[in-house]
Design a protein around this motif. Structure first.
Motif, PDB file in Angstrom:
ATOM      1  N   UNK A 148      58.884 -42.360   7.837  1.00  0.00           N
ATOM      2  CA  UNK A 148      57.808 -42.959   8.627  1.00  0.00           C
ATOM      3  C   UNK A 148      56.469 -42.400   8.164  1.00  0.00           C
ATOM      4  N   UNK A 149      55.408 -43.129   8.500  1.00  0.00           N
ATOM      5  CA  UNK A 149      54.053 -42.739   8.097  1.00  0.00           C
ATOM      6  C   UNK A 149      53.687 -41.401   8.716  1.00  0.00           C
ATOM      7  N   UNK A 150      54.031 -41.208  10.002  1.00  0.00           N
ATOM      8  CA  UNK A 150      53.748 -39.957  10.702  1.00  0.00           C
ATOM      9  C   UNK A 150      55.061 -39.362  11.186  1.00  0.00           C
ATOM     10  N   UNK A 151      54.977 -38.149  11.756  1.00  0.00           N
ATOM     11  CA  UNK A 151      56.200 -37.492  12.203  1.00  0.00           C
ATOM     12  C   UNK A 151      55.898 -36.655  13.447  1.00  0.00           C
TER      13      UNK A 151
ATOM     14  N   UNK B 118      56.076 -46.035  13.334  1.00  0.00           N
ATOM     15  CA  UNK B 118      55.263 -45.134  12.506  1.00  0.00           C
ATOM     16  C   UNK B 118      55.599 -43.683  12.757  1.00  0.00           C
ATOM     17  N   UNK B 119      56.700 -43.415  13.438  1.00  0.00           N
ATOM     18  CA  UNK B 119      57.103 -42.026  13.667  1.00  0.00           C
ATOM     19  C   UNK B 119      56.395 -41.379  14.842  1.00  0.00           C
ATOM     20  N   UNK B 120      55.745 -42.186  15.701  1.00  0.00           N
ATOM     21  CA  UNK B 120      55.032 -41.623  16.849  1.00  0.00           C
ATOM     22  C   UNK B 120      55.782 -41.919  18.155  1.00  0.00           C
TER      23      UNK B 120
END
Lengths: 623, 623
Positions: free
Chosen positions: A547-550, B479-481
């Motif tokens: 994923x783009x963020x974590x 997005x991993x959020x």
């Protein structure tokens, strides 16, 4: 199918319910759960007591017979089937509908004051016993264990309990030896400070010892219990199957072993007395670990203060997370399975227009193609081969009385799977061999959108599967549609096609969080009573997602389809798909073409390969 | 804020835990739950015992003090706040994280063998008592009721229990008279065959009698219990407030009434002895209905065989489904509330760049604008006015030590609401008064997508709210959020801003199905510790939905936003919205402009109207 006539059987049952030979005092109601002494979903014929007394042979249901009434509780998958199979003596209790009483409420409403309700203590799980017993007690009734199974007393031609040979699985299939599994189990036991662990579920015994059997159709298990101590291993199993050299070698029965890995083989029927002996010998603080789904009889063998009960056993949880050997095996099994289905669908496309293919012929042909594949063992469940209105009977299996001929005018639904030595498959495809109506395509496309929404979902590590269930329904809900079953179940590795502790369903909140290596099905559907059924099912592997963020460093998961069988594009209304969904279908089909195409090529199945190539042409979405 | 120094207090508490004056035998642990004798969420100052002993004053948390340790359990909303408010004597137990032990497991891990764990039986709900007691017992410990509250014994300057005047509500606000509510309740009691119903929750007493109070800040309730029999009504309440003519008339205390509608007023403190007397006089089969959230003390007053316990009371369920008078009142309240917020945001837009507006000033200004509206009573909860990093403290309230100045460089989050005589509001908007970064816009847009996914969801009648929770998270998950709180709660009608039995949360599975007339919040968010917080919250009304099809004739539901306050378009990355989402925003803003615009016009608030018009310009999505 015509309903089973049960008038005489019910009369006999009501007689034994009053007979001092079987009950200390007359009982006013007798519960016949679906299930055997291991709480199995699929049963050996000798355990199909609920089907015997009622005629209804779906996989889930509970019968209760009182002096005046006979009632059957089952869920949405089986409403139609149960209504067809049962005669007028029976009232169908449609679970999940608002006005359907629970078994407890119903019993309280029909029983005279101070009634006794009987049940076989080996058949009822301890947690169900507790709930039922509490509810009855608070209404002034009593739940009582009836030692002899009352159905067995009137079942004159009851078949024998099966006792078939065992299949030892080597490391290339299991990835972990049974010794290492015992070591891991004992370490979980030490963590929880328990001295004994009782293995009651058949698939848990099979998994623990890396053995398979064929005592139960479709499930490669065998009748056995195991009791694991910190220093002893006891396996309760009948028959001369333990004399087989391969089995003896696999279990190292004749080797000189450290005592803690020596397996003591004991008769299947001695489990209760052995457990009672263990229970009687415990000192304070010594605990015995049982599933709270273990039978009331076995749970009662351990005094209450010494029981350590959990919903899921450590074996159940370990078994669900497949290791590399198992995952690779599952991939191989699904490739072979897809080859068989490409052959089948290619064959159906040619044969259906001739009007000679019935549901049974199609199911048999599917089995024939599967059986040509390496390491094929048996089917993993009764093939659901259903066309037109039969498709709306969710867990339909064709029998001669209902057998319909496939045609170019009806939707055909095939839900089937197999046991291979390297893995278990379960796949549903819905096809039309003529021209589907706009409405059929519309419904199919909503189901597909739901299937994709789950399959492509990205979700945080630690998410429970039930939180994904609504994704599968959203497109249907938008149009006022829905389906009355869960979206997915755990799948075993050359084991039960339905297994816990994970799944995707609005009904289950006690599921364990999904983690990488778990394998579940993704199978939304839509059913219209009397006209058609649609379901699209893949088996999918939980994998880490990029994923783009974590957020909070939790990591994310998603699914990778193991099933690689084309989804009929003829049934798709491309206008209803988003571009993202369209891309999903195309890349899925690309993968089918590459992976299954190569295998079809390797197996020299050129006609099926041509079919696959045709069926995996990309969708084009006009903007 | 600096942490509360609790060394001396804990020393004193540990002394009284051993004092024969208060405990028969020394106790090794004392539990201080958050909650009063009515299991209220918001408490009168005299009931804030957990905050007194620990310093942590968030709305949810449980403190446990042993001879050696002091530990505080709270959920994701409060991790940062609790860490700030508590000193080193305390260990923060972050609920919901994988490695955090439950209270029971922790107690078992730290207590010496055979310990006694004490708790105030009036403060602990019966269901929690049962679970805790069972877990402790199975580990060889004992949960014991400690009659005198031990915190009270060391709390020398504990404030008095409030006893403020009552507000009678007439039919134009409530839609149903208290007499008719009693009749409906008795019919539910008759259905379940219970003779008595004990009303323990303060908002249920208030709702039943169409009375409001101000004993507890933010919640317009008053300290009282009620016991409803089939022929009697007993109201347990203190103070001379029952002498007020308006109250006496409302309750018809001085009228000649049928005896079954005559209200017997009794002292608040006499509830236990009255219940004990009722309990002692029951005949077999006579039952008393209590919430299983009622205190252990009151539940114990009724012998076990006579108790009828349910998770949700019939009052709780009836109260959740708003009638036309209540729905219309809620609409009016939300229009007034939106007027106040338009004024506020217009003012902030002008003032923030000057650098003179702090979080507290902004909160006060919001209250000032609200208080100008008709039938304003008070705020419905402590205003969360937070900028920059404070926004990441989910249930932050500004205090002088933390008070930050709003600027054109930081995101500002305002979660606020009010009690009006016609309804309760709760709204969150996240604004930027300068130029938000691309990342801030990205996160805001994911939250908005989640908000829309819930608000626009169509789902079958009978669906439970928790099944909608993942819709709110899907865009963030991609997005991993994620965010560590539920998505929505029930909202009272001029009553508690948080109420059961419905809601939208992954944590609640026991919620009642959503039905038309229920009112919940829709409030996904995203929080980045140390930098910013984003939340978008509307209060929404459950309404019937029109769908193309109607599966099984079940009917469908959706939501209508009652909150009509612009969502800052400056914060939206339009490219991340689908066309459908973009249309949703535009039609929502169109409605804000029409409805709130007309009211601003009517109230002559021209500058705020101009602001509204600017802020509701349609988004344009470039294809």
């Amino acid at each position: 199918m015509s309903p089973k006539i049960t008038t005489e059987l019910l009369k006999q049952l009501r007689q034994v319910m009053k007979s001092p030979k079987y009950v200390q005092e007359p009982i006013q109601a007798y519960i016949v759960p679906s299930g055997d002494a291991h709480q199995s979903e699929y049963m050996a014929p000798c355990d199909c007591r609920r089907a015997f007394i009622s005629g209804f042979d779906g996989s889930a249901g509970t019968a209760i017979v009182t002096d005046q009434h006979a009632a059957m509780w089952t869920d949405g998958r089986y409403f139609l089937q149960a209504a067809h199979q049962m005669d007028n003596n029976w009232t169908l209790m449609r679970m999940g509908l608002k006005d359907t009483p629970t078994q407890e409420d119903w019993l309280v409403s029909v029983l005279p004051e101070g009634s006794k309700v009987g049940v076989d203590p080996f058949i009822i799980p301890d947690d169900q016993w507790k709930n039922m017993s509490k509810a009855l007690r608070s209404a002034g009734h009593n739940l009582v264990p009836v030692k002899e199974n009352l159905i067995d007393t009137i079942w004159t031609d009851c078949p024998q309990r099966p006792c078939k040979p065992l299949i030892p699985l080597d490391l290339s299939y299991t990835g972990v030896s049974w010794r290492d599994k015992i070591v891991a189990l004992r370490s979980k036991m030490a963590e929880r400070k328990v001295l004994w662990f009782v293995v009651t579920a058949l698939d848990e015994v099979a998994w623990l010892f890396n053995l398979r059997g064929s005592d139960v159709e479709y499930n490669p298990v065998f009748f056995a219990y195991a009791v694991i101590g910190m220093n002893t291993i006891r396996l309760f199993i009948d028959g001369d199957r333990m004399m087989e050299p391969a089995v003896r070698e696999h279990l190292q029965l004749d080797s000189t072993l450290e005592p803690e890995f020596k397996i003591h083989v004991m008769p299947y029927g001695s489990i209760l007395s052995e457990l009672q002996a263990i229970g009687a010998g415990l000192s304070p603080k010594e605990k015995v670990w049982l599933s709270d789904k273990a039978s009331y009889a076995l749970t009662e063998a351990i005094p209450k203060a010494y029981r350590y009960l959990t919903l899921y056993t450590p074996i159940c949880i370990a078994k669900a997370v497949k290791n590399v050997a198992e995952t690779e095996g599952m991939r191989r099994a699904h490739i072979k399975d897809a080859v068989a289905l490409c052959e089948l669908f290619n064959w159906l496309e040619k044969e259906v227009p001739k009007g000679t293919v019935t549901e049974i012929i199609a199911a048999d042909k599917a089995e024939e193609f599967r059986s040509q594949q390496k390491d094929f063992v048996e089917l993993s469940f009764a093939t659901i081969s259903s066309t037109g209105p039969n498709g709306a009977i969710i867990h339909y299996t064709p029998v001669p009385e209902t057998n319909r001929t496939l045609s170019v005018n009806e939707i055909y639904l095939l839900d089937s799977g197999a046991q291979y030595k390297d893995g278990t498959t379960d796949v549903t495809r819905t096809m039309h061999f003529g021209t589907p109506s706009a409405y059929e395509k519309e419904c199919f496309t909503y189901v597909l959108k739901g299937h994709i929404a789950v399959s492509a979902a990205i979700f945080p590590n630690g998410t429970k599967g039930h939180l994904l269930d609504s994704f599968a329904r959203s497109a249907l809900w938008d149009c006022g549609l829905d389906y009355l079953h869960g979206t997915g179940h755990g799948v075993g590795s050359f084991l039960n096609v339905h297994e816990g502790p994970c799944g995707i369903s609005y009904k289950t909140f006690a599921d364990e969080p999904l983690e990488a290596g778990m394998i579940v099905s993704d199978e939304p559907g839509y059913y219209e009573d009397g006209s058609f059924g649609i379901r699209i099912e893949n088996v999918v592997l939980v994998i880490p997602a990029e994923t783009k963020y974590n957020f909070k460093n939790r990591g994310s998961l998603t699914f990778e389809p193991l099933t690689l069988v084309p989804i009929q594009t003829k049934m798709i209304d491309v206008n209803l798909l988003t571009q993202k969904e369209c891309n999903w279908v195309n890349s899925y089909h690309q993968k089918c073409r590459e992976v299954i195409g190569a295998e079809l090529e390797r197996q020299g199945r050129h006609e099926a390969l041509q079919w696959l190539i045709r069926e995996t042409e990309p969708l084009i979405k006009v903007q």
